[in-house]
Design a protein around this motif. Structure first.
Motif, PDB file in Angstrom:
ATOM      1  N   ASP A  73     -15.290  10.218  -5.246  1.00 22.66           N
ATOM      2  CA  ASP A  73     -15.245  10.565  -3.820  1.00 22.66           C
ATOM      3  C   ASP A  73     -14.617   9.467  -2.978  1.00 22.66           C
ATOM      4  OD1 ASP A  73     -16.448  13.038  -4.223  1.00 22.66           O
ATOM      5  OD2 ASP A  73     -18.454  12.175  -4.135  1.00 22.66           O
ATOM      6  N   SER A  74     -14.820   8.241  -3.367  1.00 25.80           N
ATOM      7  CA  SER A  74     -14.267   7.142  -2.591  1.00 25.80           C
ATOM      8  C   SER A  74     -13.658   6.116  -3.529  1.00 25.80           C
ATOM      9  CB  SER A  74     -15.348   6.487  -1.736  1.00 25.80           C
ATOM     10  OG  SER A  74     -16.362   5.963  -2.554  1.00 25.80           O
ATOM     11  N   GLY A  75     -12.716   5.397  -2.998  1.00 25.78           N
ATOM     12  CA  GLY A  75     -12.043   4.419  -3.829  1.00 25.78           C
ATOM     13  C   GLY A  75     -11.098   5.102  -4.793  1.00 25.78           C
ATOM     14  N   GLU A  76     -10.577   4.343  -5.706  1.00 32.14           N
ATOM     15  CA  GLU A  76      -9.641   4.876  -6.681  1.00 32.14           C
ATOM     16  C   GLU A  76      -9.658   3.978  -7.908  1.00 32.14           C
ATOM     17  OE1 GLU A  76      -5.630   2.843  -4.811  1.00 32.14           O
ATOM     18  OE2 GLU A  76      -6.270   4.806  -4.129  1.00 32.14           O
ATOM     19  N   PRO A  77      -9.240   4.520  -9.045  1.00 34.75           N
ATOM     20  CA  PRO A  77      -9.232   3.702 -10.252  1.00 34.75           C
ATOM     21  C   PRO A  77      -8.161   2.614 -10.162  1.00 34.75           C
ATOM     22  CG  PRO A  77      -8.231   5.820 -10.683  1.00 34.75           C
ATOM     23  CD  PRO A  77      -8.803   5.888  -9.299  1.00 34.75           C
ATOM     24  N   THR A  78      -8.400   1.553 -10.845  1.00 33.59           N
ATOM     25  CA  THR A  78      -7.435   0.460 -10.914  1.00 33.59           C
ATOM     26  C   THR A  78      -6.910   0.377 -12.337  1.00 33.59           C
ATOM     27  OG1 THR A  78      -8.633  -0.765  -9.218  1.00 33.59           O
ATOM     28  CG2 THR A  78      -7.082  -2.006 -10.551  1.00 33.59           C
ATOM     29  N   LEU A  79      -5.629   0.653 -12.493  1.00 32.66           N
ATOM     30  CA  LEU A  79      -5.013   0.611 -13.824  1.00 32.66           C
ATOM     31  C   LEU A  79      -4.076  -0.579 -13.873  1.00 32.66           C
ATOM     32  CD1 LEU A  79      -4.122   4.411 -14.139  1.00 32.66           C
ATOM     33  CD2 LEU A  79      -6.151   3.246 -14.975  1.00 32.66           C
ATOM     34  N   THR A  80      -4.424  -1.553 -14.677  1.00 30.94           N
ATOM     35  CA  THR A  80      -3.584  -2.743 -14.771  1.00 30.94           C
ATOM     36  C   THR A  80      -3.376  -3.128 -16.229  1.00 30.94           C
ATOM     37  OG1 THR A  80      -5.463  -4.252 -14.640  1.00 30.94           O
ATOM     38  CG2 THR A  80      -4.404  -3.652 -12.564  1.00 30.94           C
ATOM     39  N   CYS A  81      -2.290  -3.825 -16.478  1.00 29.86           N
ATOM     40  CA  CYS A  81      -1.991  -4.382 -17.790  1.00 29.86           C
ATOM     41  C   CYS A  81      -1.105  -5.603 -17.537  1.00 29.86           C
ATOM     42  CB  CYS A  81      -1.280  -3.350 -18.659  1.00 29.86           C
ATOM     43  SG  CYS A  81      -0.998  -3.882 -20.361  1.00 29.86           S
ATOM     44  N   CYS A  82      -1.261  -6.611 -18.334  1.00 28.87           N
ATOM     45  CA  CYS A  82      -0.469  -7.836 -18.161  1.00 28.87           C
ATOM     46  C   CYS A  82      -0.592  -8.377 -16.729  1.00 28.87           C
ATOM     47  CB  CYS A  82       0.995  -7.603 -18.515  1.00 28.87           C
ATOM     48  SG  CYS A  82       1.274  -7.050 -20.207  1.00 28.87           S
ATOM     49  N   SER A  83      -1.778  -8.186 -16.120  1.00 32.44           N
ATOM     50  CA  SER A  83      -2.065  -8.643 -14.760  1.00 32.44           C
ATOM     51  C   SER A  83      -1.224  -7.956 -13.698  1.00 32.44           C
ATOM     52  CB  SER A  83      -1.888 -10.163 -14.648  1.00 32.44           C
ATOM     53  OG  SER A  83      -2.754 -10.827 -15.536  1.00 32.44           O
ATOM     54  N   GLN A  84      -0.603  -6.814 -14.039  1.00 29.59           N
ATOM     55  CA  GLN A  84       0.201  -6.073 -13.081  1.00 29.59           C
ATOM     56  C   GLN A  84      -0.304  -4.633 -13.039  1.00 29.59           C
ATOM     57  OE1 GLN A  84       2.819  -7.338 -11.297  1.00 29.59           O
ATOM     58  NE2 GLN A  84       2.642  -9.357 -12.244  1.00 29.59           N
ATOM     59  N   PRO A  85      -0.193  -3.974 -11.865  1.00 30.17           N
ATOM     60  CA  PRO A  85      -0.568  -2.559 -11.814  1.00 30.17           C
ATOM     61  C   PRO A  85       0.398  -1.723 -12.647  1.00 30.17           C
ATOM     62  CG  PRO A  85       0.361  -3.283  -9.715  1.00 30.17           C
ATOM     63  CD  PRO A  85       0.212  -4.502 -10.570  1.00 30.17           C
ATOM     64  N   LEU A  86      -0.129  -0.691 -13.294  1.00 23.17           N
ATOM     65  CA  LEU A  86       0.727   0.190 -14.076  1.00 23.17           C
ATOM     66  C   LEU A  86       1.594   1.025 -13.142  1.00 23.17           C
ATOM     67  CD1 LEU A  86      -1.659   1.492 -16.878  1.00 23.17           C
ATOM     68  CD2 LEU A  86      -0.135  -0.475 -16.919  1.00 23.17           C
ATOM     69  N   ALA A  87       2.807   1.332 -13.539  1.00 20.54           N
ATOM     70  CA  ALA A  87       3.726   2.164 -12.758  1.00 20.54           C
ATOM     71  C   ALA A  87       3.656   3.590 -13.257  1.00 20.54           C
ATOM     72  CB  ALA A  87       5.143   1.640 -12.904  1.00 20.54           C
ATOM     73  N   LYS A  88       3.677   4.545 -12.311  1.00 21.54           N
ATOM     74  CA  LYS A  88       3.686   5.951 -12.704  1.00 21.54           C
ATOM     75  C   LYS A  88       5.061   6.303 -13.235  1.00 21.54           C
ATOM     76  CE  LYS A  88       3.445   9.420  -9.671  1.00 21.54           C
ATOM     77  NZ  LYS A  88       2.802  10.308  -8.676  1.00 21.54           N
ATOM     78  N   GLU A  89       5.078   6.976 -14.370  1.00 19.99           N
ATOM     79  CA  GLU A  89       6.362   7.370 -14.977  1.00 19.99           C
ATOM     80  C   GLU A  89       6.964   8.535 -14.231  1.00 19.99           C
ATOM     81  OE1 GLU A  89       7.791   6.849 -18.876  1.00 19.99           O
ATOM     82  OE2 GLU A  89       7.930   5.229 -17.458  1.00 19.99           O
TER      83      GLU A  89
END
Ligand SMILES: [Zn+2]
Length: 44
Positions: free
Chosen positions: A28-44
């Motif tokens: 309901d609030s906030g959002e997931p945090t997807l990171t790898c190699c200390s960087q946010p993942l990019a959507k393909e």
């Protein structure tokens, strides 16, 4: 980062790891945090 939706793929621009979303984020609030190699993942 927008919430991940089903079927989207996220990729690490540094090492090439890819994540496919099998089920969308339902929180309901906030959002997931997807990171790898200390960087946010990019959507393909
Ligand atoms: Zn990585």
């Amino acid at each position: 980062m927008a919430k991940p939706q089903q079927g989207e793929t996220y990729k690490c621009q540094t090492c090439g790891m890819q994540l496919e979303v099998k089920s969308p984020c339902q929180c309901d609030s906030g959002e997931p945090t997807l990171t790898c190699c200390s960087q946010p993942l990019a959507k393909e």
